[in-house]
Write an enzyme that holds these catalytic residues in place. Structure first.
Site, PDB file in Angstrom:
ATOM      1  N   HIS A 136      -0.772  -4.688  18.677  1.00  8.22           N
ATOM      2  CA  HIS A 136      -0.274  -4.369  17.470  1.00  8.22           C
ATOM      3  C   HIS A 136       0.248  -2.990  17.502  1.00  8.22           C
ATOM      4  O   HIS A 136      -0.151  -2.185  18.157  1.00  8.22           O
ATOM      5  CB  HIS A 136      -1.435  -4.446  16.149  1.00  8.22           C
ATOM      6  CG  HIS A 136      -1.102  -4.339  15.016  1.00  8.22           C
ATOM      7  ND1 HIS A 136      -0.748  -2.958  14.293  1.00  8.22           N
ATOM      8  CD2 HIS A 136      -1.160  -5.124  13.912  1.00  8.22           C
ATOM      9  CE1 HIS A 136      -0.648  -3.236  12.995  1.00  8.22           C
ATOM     10  NE2 HIS A 136      -0.580  -4.380  12.759  1.00  8.22           N
TER      11      HIS A 136
ATOM     12  N   GLU B 292       0.185  -0.324  15.469  1.00 13.43           N
ATOM     13  CA  GLU B 292      -0.835   0.688  15.184  1.00 13.43           C
ATOM     14  C   GLU B 292      -1.675   1.065  16.203  1.00 13.43           C
ATOM     15  O   GLU B 292      -1.876   2.057  16.978  1.00 13.43           O
ATOM     16  CB  GLU B 292      -1.656   0.283  14.010  1.00 13.43           C
ATOM     17  CG  GLU B 292      -2.571   1.582  13.644  1.00 13.43           C
ATOM     18  CD  GLU B 292      -3.463   1.188  12.596  1.00 13.43           C
ATOM     19  OE1 GLU B 292      -4.465   1.737  12.804  1.00 13.43           O
ATOM     20  OE2 GLU B 292      -3.226   0.622  11.660  1.00 13.43           O
TER      21      GLU B 292
ATOM     22  N   HIS C 242       5.584  -5.921   8.001  1.00 13.73           N
ATOM     23  CA  HIS C 242       5.317  -7.342   8.285  1.00 13.73           C
ATOM     24  C   HIS C 242       5.554  -8.540   7.408  1.00 13.73           C
ATOM     25  O   HIS C 242       5.008  -9.071   6.988  1.00 13.73           O
ATOM     26  CB  HIS C 242       4.042  -7.347   9.023  1.00 13.73           C
ATOM     27  CG  HIS C 242       3.937  -6.743  10.217  1.00 13.73           C
ATOM     28  ND1 HIS C 242       2.644  -6.263  10.802  1.00 13.73           N
ATOM     29  CD2 HIS C 242       4.742  -6.459  11.238  1.00 13.73           C
ATOM     30  CE1 HIS C 242       2.766  -5.639  11.801  1.00 13.73           C
ATOM     31  NE2 HIS C 242       4.150  -5.750  12.329  1.00 13.73           N
TER      32      HIS C 242
ATOM     33  N   CYS D 168       1.882   6.368   8.155  1.00 15.85           N
ATOM     34  CA  CYS D 168       1.105   6.577   7.163  1.00 15.85           C
ATOM     35  C   CYS D 168       0.252   7.652   7.530  1.00 15.85           C
ATOM     36  O   CYS D 168      -0.497   8.138   8.738  1.00 15.85           O
ATOM     37  CB  CYS D 168       0.291   5.222   7.118  1.00 15.85           C
ATOM     38  SG  CYS D 168      -1.057   5.373   5.910  1.00 15.85           S
TER      39      CYS D 168
ATOM     40  N   SER E 156       1.659 -10.501   9.553  1.00 17.51           N
ATOM     41  CA  SER E 156       0.616  -9.301   8.886  1.00 17.51           C
ATOM     42  C   SER E 156      -0.745  -9.430   9.260  1.00 17.51           C
ATOM     43  O   SER E 156      -1.386 -10.592   9.009  1.00 17.51           O
ATOM     44  CB  SER E 156       0.854  -9.456   7.303  1.00 17.51           C
ATOM     45  OG  SER E 156      -0.194  -8.553   6.673  1.00 17.51           O
ATOM     46  N   SER E 157      -1.342  -8.678  10.028  1.00 18.94           N
ATOM     47  CA  SER E 157      -2.775  -8.718  10.334  1.00 18.94           C
ATOM     48  C   SER E 157      -3.654  -8.630   8.848  1.00 18.94           C
ATOM     49  O   SER E 157      -4.570  -9.207   8.734  1.00 18.94           O
ATOM     50  CB  SER E 157      -3.024  -7.403  11.184  1.00 18.94           C
ATOM     51  OG  SER E 157      -4.317  -7.075  11.447  1.00 18.94           O
ATOM     52  N   ASN E 158      -3.222  -7.465   8.031  1.00 18.40           N
ATOM     53  CA  ASN E 158      -3.954  -7.378   6.898  1.00 18.40           C
ATOM     54  C   ASN E 158      -3.950  -8.535   5.783  1.00 18.40           C
ATOM     55  O   ASN E 158      -4.751  -9.053   5.525  1.00 18.40           O
ATOM     56  CB  ASN E 158      -3.380  -6.191   6.218  1.00 18.40           C
ATOM     57  CG  ASN E 158      -3.441  -6.185   4.751  1.00 18.40           C
ATOM     58  OD1 ASN E 158      -2.473  -6.569   3.794  1.00 18.40           O
ATOM     59  ND2 ASN E 158      -4.580  -5.901   4.092  1.00 18.40           N
TER      60      ASN E 158
ATOM     61  N   SER F 234       1.597  -5.850   2.834  1.00 16.77           N
ATOM     62  CA  SER F 234       3.139  -5.813   3.149  1.00 16.77           C
ATOM     63  C   SER F 234       3.895  -6.779   2.377  1.00 16.77           C
ATOM     64  O   SER F 234       4.803  -7.075   2.840  1.00 16.77           O
ATOM     65  CB  SER F 234       2.935  -6.026   4.620  1.00 16.77           C
ATOM     66  OG  SER F 234       2.151  -7.373   4.996  1.00 16.77           O
TER      67      SER F 234
ATOM     68  N   CYS G 115       0.887  -1.223  -0.194  1.00 14.82           N
ATOM     69  CA  CYS G 115       0.132  -0.097  -0.129  1.00 14.82           C
ATOM     70  C   CYS G 115       0.908   1.092   0.110  1.00 14.82           C
ATOM     71  O   CYS G 115       2.246   1.185   0.090  1.00 14.82           O
ATOM     72  CB  CYS G 115      -0.982   0.025   1.329  1.00 14.82           C
ATOM     73  SG  CYS G 115      -0.257   0.195   2.790  1.00 14.82           S
TER      74      CYS G 115
END
Length: 288
Positions: free
Chosen positions: A127, A129, A41, A97, A224-226, A268, A13
């Site tokens: 996390h 963030e 990540h 970001c 990676s959470s995403n 990521s 991203c």
């Protein structure tokens, strides 16, 4: 031989792209730079930048540095990090970001303005963030990870709800609806859709991509959470979806009898890593 396609919509991203660009620019000048936590990540990308001179440190090490240069990754940091940098004469290269920065400011303003209300963040405890977001409330925000956690909130007090930027929009909506149904009519309930559309908008595209192939390799770092969210979306529409960290994790036995193979990844996941997976698949297919 099976066709192989890399999803054009997958990959970094803009927040991650910016962080890595800033790291590479500094490394090209000085050959060394500290980064507070993994810059992304994805272990392979971290290793690539490490070879260029990027040194990942934790908060304990950060607190002992003086007169150094440190990059803050896209996830963002709590106010205490900036205070430590000021005291220790650390030069910050801030790659937070912009979406996360706006969210931090919203939460901080809300916390300063309202009393006796619960600031609630839908996100993953611990996390990076979320740690930065909770820091905007001096540690007083309540973090919920699921609808089950939301059921434990105090519905006699006002609630102001936010979300980690990379969480599922569907789950967030379920939490909103539950709170609406259960909160006392005498107290306020505000919610803010703070989910990044760079992530949310990938879901319909990645579902369509996964459904269009016989076999899917989803390339993502395990932290990676995403990546977990997007992989689950693939799995829902194509049961023959497999999460791999890199090309060495490809199981050749999965390739038998398939006509099309799709490769996709998280926000990521670097494009070069998906291309490595593609090259490895071509090699395996040509030798069978």
């Amino acid at each position: 031989m099976a066709t192989i396609e890399i999803d054009n919509g997958s990959g970094f991203c803009f927040g991650v792209v910016t962080a890595i660009r800033k790291a590479e620019e500094e490394l090209s000048k000085s050959g060394q730079l500290y980064c507070l936590g993994d810059i992304v990540h994805n272990g392979r990308e971290v290793e690539r930048l490490k070879a260029m001179g990027l040194k990942t440190i934790d908060h304990e090490k950060f607190s002992t540095l003086t007169h150094a240069k440190v990059l803050l990754r896209a996830h963002g940091e709590p106010p205490e990090t900036y205070e430590t940098a000021r005291k220790n004469h650390i030069e910050i290269i801030d790659a937070t970001c912009p979406v996360v920065l706006r969210l931090q400011k919203k939460i901080r303003n809300e916390y300063d303005r309202r009393e006796n209300e619960q600031i609630v963040i839908y996100g993953k405890n611990g996390h990076a963030e979320v740690v930065g977001l909770v820091g905007q409330t001096k540690g007083n925000a309540i973090v919920i990870e699921s609808l089950e956690d939301a059921k434990k909130l105090d519905f006699t007090k006002g609630i102001c709800l936010y979300s980690q930027t990379t969480k599922s929009l569907d789950e967030f909506c379920k939490i909103i609806n539950y709170i609406k149904e259960h909160i006392s009519a005498e107290v306020p309930f505000q919610y803010h859709d703070t989910i990044c559309r760079q992530v949310a908008n990938r879901i319909p595209n990645i579902r369509a991509f996964a459904a269009s192939h016989d076999l899917i390799f989803f390339v993502s770092g395990k932290k990676s959470s995403n990546g977990k969210i997007l992989f689950n979306e693939c799995k829902q529409v194509n049961a023959n979806s497999h999460l791999i960290d890199n090309a060495s994790e490809i199981d050749p036995t999965l390739l038998g009898g398939v006509n099309s193979i799709g490769i996709c990844g998280a926000t990521s996941t670097p494009k070069w890593l998906m291309e490595e997976v593609s090259m490895k698949l071509h090699e395996i297919l040509q030798n069978t």
